[in-house]
Scaffold this active site. Structure first.
Site, PDB file in Angstrom:
ATOM      1  N   ASN A  48       0.881  -1.168   0.000  1.00 56.65           N
ATOM      2  CA  ASN A  48       0.000   0.000   0.000  1.00 56.65           C
ATOM      3  C   ASN A  48       0.915   1.213   0.000  1.00 56.65           C
ATOM      4  O   ASN A  48       1.418   1.620   1.041  1.00 56.65           O
ATOM      5  CB  ASN A  48      -0.881  -0.052   1.256  1.00 56.65           C
ATOM      6  CG  ASN A  48      -1.854   1.105   1.316  1.00 56.65           C
ATOM      7  OD1 ASN A  48      -1.859   1.977   0.454  1.00 56.65           O
ATOM      8  ND2 ASN A  48      -2.667   1.119   2.365  1.00 56.65           N
TER       9      ASN A  48
ATOM     10  N   ILE B 161     -11.207   4.644  14.425  1.00 55.24           N
ATOM     11  CA  ILE B 161     -12.154   5.257  15.363  1.00 55.24           C
ATOM     12  C   ILE B 161     -13.366   4.346  15.559  1.00 55.24           C
ATOM     13  O   ILE B 161     -13.808   4.112  16.687  1.00 55.24           O
ATOM     14  CB  ILE B 161     -12.592   6.648  14.844  1.00 55.24           C
ATOM     15  CG1 ILE B 161     -11.372   7.578  14.724  1.00 55.24           C
ATOM     16  CG2 ILE B 161     -13.663   7.252  15.740  1.00 55.24           C
ATOM     17  CD1 ILE B 161     -11.651   8.905  14.008  1.00 55.24           C
ATOM     18  N   GLY B 162     -13.886   3.818  14.461  1.00 57.57           N
ATOM     19  CA  GLY B 162     -15.075   2.966  14.532  1.00 57.57           C
ATOM     20  C   GLY B 162     -14.853   1.709  15.363  1.00 57.57           C
ATOM     21  O   GLY B 162     -15.740   1.247  16.087  1.00 57.57           O
TER      22      GLY B 162
ATOM     23  N   GLU C  35      -8.060  -4.588   5.004  1.00 59.47           N
ATOM     24  CA  GLU C  35      -7.917  -4.359   3.565  1.00 59.47           C
ATOM     25  C   GLU C  35      -6.788  -5.212   2.982  1.00 59.47           C
ATOM     26  O   GLU C  35      -6.883  -5.694   1.853  1.00 59.47           O
ATOM     27  CB  GLU C  35      -7.648  -2.871   3.298  1.00 59.47           C
ATOM     28  CG  GLU C  35      -8.888  -2.024   3.553  1.00 59.47           C
ATOM     29  CD  GLU C  35      -8.587  -0.629   4.046  1.00 59.47           C
ATOM     30  OE1 GLU C  35      -7.826  -0.497   5.038  1.00 59.47           O
ATOM     31  OE2 GLU C  35      -9.099   0.333   3.473  1.00 59.47           O
TER      32      GLU C  35
ATOM     33  N   ARG D  18      -2.605  -2.169  -3.433  1.00 63.13           N
ATOM     34  CA  ARG D  18      -3.787  -1.333  -3.288  1.00 63.13           C
ATOM     35  C   ARG D  18      -3.634  -0.193  -4.291  1.00 63.13           C
ATOM     36  O   ARG D  18      -2.645   0.539  -4.270  1.00 63.13           O
ATOM     37  CB  ARG D  18      -3.835  -0.757  -1.880  1.00 63.13           C
ATOM     38  CG  ARG D  18      -5.015   0.132  -1.694  1.00 63.13           C
ATOM     39  CD  ARG D  18      -5.021   0.701  -0.310  1.00 63.13           C
ATOM     40  NE  ARG D  18      -6.304   1.332  -0.080  1.00 63.13           N
ATOM     41  CZ  ARG D  18      -6.668   1.807   1.083  1.00 63.13           C
ATOM     42  NH1 ARG D  18      -5.870   1.714   2.107  1.00 63.13           N
ATOM     43  NH2 ARG D  18      -7.836   2.384   1.225  1.00 63.13           N
TER      44      ARG D  18
ATOM     45  N   ARG E 160      -8.042  10.207  19.451  1.00 66.44           N
ATOM     46  CA  ARG E 160      -7.760   9.872  20.854  1.00 66.44           C
ATOM     47  C   ARG E 160      -7.395  11.116  21.650  1.00 66.44           C
ATOM     48  O   ARG E 160      -7.912  11.361  22.728  1.00 66.44           O
ATOM     49  CB  ARG E 160      -6.588   8.899  20.941  1.00 66.44           C
ATOM     50  CG  ARG E 160      -6.981   7.471  21.030  1.00 66.44           C
ATOM     51  CD  ARG E 160      -5.789   6.604  20.822  1.00 66.44           C
ATOM     52  NE  ARG E 160      -5.141   6.957  19.546  1.00 66.44           N
ATOM     53  CZ  ARG E 160      -4.323   6.166  18.877  1.00 66.44           C
ATOM     54  NH1 ARG E 160      -4.024   4.992  19.350  1.00 66.44           N
ATOM     55  NH2 ARG E 160      -3.806   6.533  17.732  1.00 66.44           N
TER      56      ARG E 160
ATOM     57  N   ARG F 146      -9.106  16.225   6.320  1.00 70.20           N
ATOM     58  CA  ARG F 146      -9.876  16.593   5.120  1.00 70.20           C
ATOM     59  C   ARG F 146     -11.231  17.174   5.519  1.00 70.20           C
ATOM     60  O   ARG F 146     -11.824  16.734   6.501  1.00 70.20           O
ATOM     61  CB  ARG F 146     -10.082  15.377   4.227  1.00 70.20           C
ATOM     62  CG  ARG F 146      -8.814  14.945   3.513  1.00 70.20           C
ATOM     63  CD  ARG F 146      -9.015  13.661   2.752  1.00 70.20           C
ATOM     64  NE  ARG F 146      -8.202  12.576   3.289  1.00 70.20           N
ATOM     65  CZ  ARG F 146      -8.391  11.293   3.038  1.00 70.20           C
ATOM     66  NH1 ARG F 146      -9.356  10.906   2.248  1.00 70.20           N
ATOM     67  NH2 ARG F 146      -7.610  10.383   3.572  1.00 70.20           N
TER      68      ARG F 146
HETATM   69  P1  ADP Z   1      -6.060   5.234   8.480  1.00 66.49           P
HETATM   70  O1  ADP Z   1      -7.227   5.864   7.784  1.00 66.49           O
HETATM   71  O2  ADP Z   1      -4.802   6.045   8.403  1.00 66.49           O
HETATM   72  O3  ADP Z   1      -5.863   3.757   8.190  1.00 66.49           O
HETATM   73  P2  ADP Z   1      -6.919   4.296  11.113  1.00 66.49           P
HETATM   74  O4  ADP Z   1      -8.023   3.445  10.602  1.00 66.49           O
HETATM   75  O5  ADP Z   1      -5.752   3.633  11.733  1.00 66.49           O
HETATM   76  O6  ADP Z   1      -6.430   5.343  10.031  1.00 66.49           O
HETATM   77  O7  ADP Z   1      -7.561   5.307  12.184  1.00 66.49           O
HETATM   78  C1  ADP Z   1      -6.810   6.309  12.790  1.00 66.49           C
HETATM   79  C2  ADP Z   1      -7.717   7.079  13.741  1.00 66.49           C
HETATM   80  O8  ADP Z   1      -8.239   6.164  14.724  1.00 66.49           O
HETATM   81  C3  ADP Z   1      -7.002   8.194  14.498  1.00 66.49           C
HETATM   82  O9  ADP Z   1      -7.790   9.357  14.515  1.00 66.49           O
HETATM   83  C4  ADP Z   1      -6.894   7.594  15.899  1.00 66.49           C
HETATM   84  O10 ADP Z   1      -6.873   8.597  16.888  1.00 66.49           O
HETATM   85  C5  ADP Z   1      -8.181   6.819  15.974  1.00 66.49           C
HETATM   86  N1  ADP Z   1      -8.183   5.872  17.096  1.00 66.49           N
HETATM   87  C6  ADP Z   1      -7.441   4.767  17.277  1.00 66.49           C
HETATM   88  N2  ADP Z   1      -7.692   4.210  18.495  1.00 66.49           N
HETATM   89  C7  ADP Z   1      -8.618   5.009  19.095  1.00 66.49           C
HETATM   90  C8  ADP Z   1      -9.297   5.002  20.362  1.00 66.49           C
HETATM   91  N3  ADP Z   1      -9.070   4.048  21.270  1.00 66.49           N
HETATM   92  N4  ADP Z   1     -10.188   5.991  20.616  1.00 66.49           N
HETATM   93  C9  ADP Z   1     -10.426   6.961  19.711  1.00 66.49           C
HETATM   94  N5  ADP Z   1      -9.825   7.027  18.521  1.00 66.49           N
HETATM   95  C10 ADP Z   1      -8.931   6.074  18.210  1.00 66.49           C
END
Ligand code: ADP
Length: 397
Positions: free
Chosen positions: A9, A328-329, A381, A92, A284, A240
């Protein structure tokens, strides 16, 4: 001798990679890592399948580009996987254009097509293609497969793809493409095997990472999605802006004399959670911060999801399940709780204790009274790319 698959990627300043060990039809990650800081201070790091760091080093020379970084990576893999060989590389690739509906073996003709799409995604596609070219030059014997973020959304109708612009522009390719397709496809496949009672229904998936988007799926197929022509549209993201009145761009160009490069920087790198908070794009940190601007940024993040969810449910004509995924999800109970609170009118009801638990695999978060099941499904992915690559390589034999 084991066979390995390499998944790449390639981004603007980093190359993420995963090495899968192939055993019949199964594939398992054995090494995962990345080269960061390409073009500035390149740093290589790799972990084994137990998450232990097995390599950490700065690569010599500030002028290391994608080609040199990949050459280093292939050399490193040769010495660190002595009992096997790489049989294929899966990439990717952000954009496959309007017509590519599935992953494809890379040849000169496909490369030409993918190059012609660079103007549509100038910040991403050139790096994806640089990765492919670098492998072709260093190891021309290895077959390569391209997996596209746009393919999953080729099931959307022209109605959802058209903007209210003159028809000629639509014919020229100015249309909604949608992204994060490999993530959505992976989740659709997990729902199919783990929760078949949901997989064929109306499902909204919220992919909330640094990049954020949502997808409305019916019967496992994308019917609409929040990202559009570019990966800027829809939800507000880490840096963004998300949906924006195009009149703002005209104003910034006319009144602030902003050029394309400045606008690109503003919309992709300086907006979203970072732009509003003025602190960070890291969710976070924002959740923990006591700064009022951090609260405003998080509030808007949640509000935009509320609006987009309503819109996608309207597009589907109902909602049978809501799925959270990505950084985040998957990890933020607080954001999930707030999104679900806003979605109460749809019959969504969380079970607070289920929501608080740490999720490593598919899990239900909704209460028994909830009309709409809520799930978390960790996305993968890379595994999706590995599976596609393997299938294409096997079909070739
Ligand atoms: P990418 O799109 O770069 O692959 P990720 O899917 O790894 O990103 O997501 C990164 C985001 O997830 C960041 O904003 C990070 O702060 C958030 N994140 C990771 N763990 C937590 C948590 N425990 N609580 C809140 N946000 C989190």
């Amino acid at each position: 001798m084991d066979d390995f698959l390499l998944v790449l990627n390639a981004g603007s300043s980093s190359i993420k990679f995963s090495v899968f060990c192939i055993d019949q039809q199964e594939s398992e990650v054995v090494i995962k890592g990345q080269v960061d800081g390409i073009g500035s201070k390149p740093f290589f790091r790799a972990k084994n399948k137990h998450q232990e760091v097995i390599a950490e080093l700065f690569l010599e020379g500030e002028l290391i580009d994608h080609h040199q970084a990949l050459k280093f990576l292939l050399g490193w893999l040769d010495t660190h996987s002595p009992n096997g060989k790489i049989i294929a590389v899966g990439h990717r690739v952000v954009h496959g254009g309007p017509d590519i509906t599935a992953p494809a073996l890379i040849d000169d003709q496909l490369m030409q097509l993918l190059e012609s799409l660079i103007p549509l995604v100038p910040l991403h596609q050139p790096h994806n293609l640089a990765g492919i070219r670098a492998i072709a030059k260093t190891r021309p014997d290895i077959p390569q497969v391209a997996c596209f973020d746009t393919s999953f959304h080729t099931s959307c109708t022209d109605m959802t793809r058209r903007f209210g612009l003159p028809e000629q522009l639509f014919q020229e390719g100015i249309r909604r493409y949608g992204f994060h397709g490999l993530s959505y496809e992976y989740i659709a496949s997990v729902l199919r095997t783990e929760t078949p009672e949901i997989a064929d229904k109306k499902v909204v998936i919220a992919h909330l990472g640094n990049g954020c988007s949502m997808c409305a799926m019916d019967g496992g197929k994308s019917v609409d999605t929040s990202m559009g022509f570019s990966a800027l549209d829809g939800l507000m993201m880490g840096t963004r802006c998300g949906s924006l009145d195009p009149g703002v761009l005209l104003y910034l160009m006319r009144e602030k004399s902003m050029g394309v490069d400045q606008l690109e920087q503003l919309l992709y790198k300086e907006s979203g959670l970072l732009g509003i908070s003025g602190i960070t794009n890291d969710m976070r940190e924002l959740i923990q911060s006591t700064a009022p601007q951090a609260d405003i940024a998080v509030d808007l993040f949640v509000y935009r999801i509320r609006r987009e969810l309503g819109s996608l449910v309207a597009a589907l004509g109902g909602l049978d399940a809501l799925v959270f995924t990505a950084g985040i999800g998957e990890n933020s109970a607080q954001i999930r709780q707030r999104v679900c609170e806003d979605a109460k009118w749809l019959g969504v009801e969380l079970d607070e204790s289920l929501n608080e638990m740490n999720k490593q695999a598919l899990a239900y978060l909704s209460s028994s009274k909830s009309k709409v099941p809520v799930l978390v499904v960790p996305t993968d992915e890379e595994l999706m790319i590995a599976q596609h690559t393997l299938k294409i390589i096997h079909a070739r034999k």
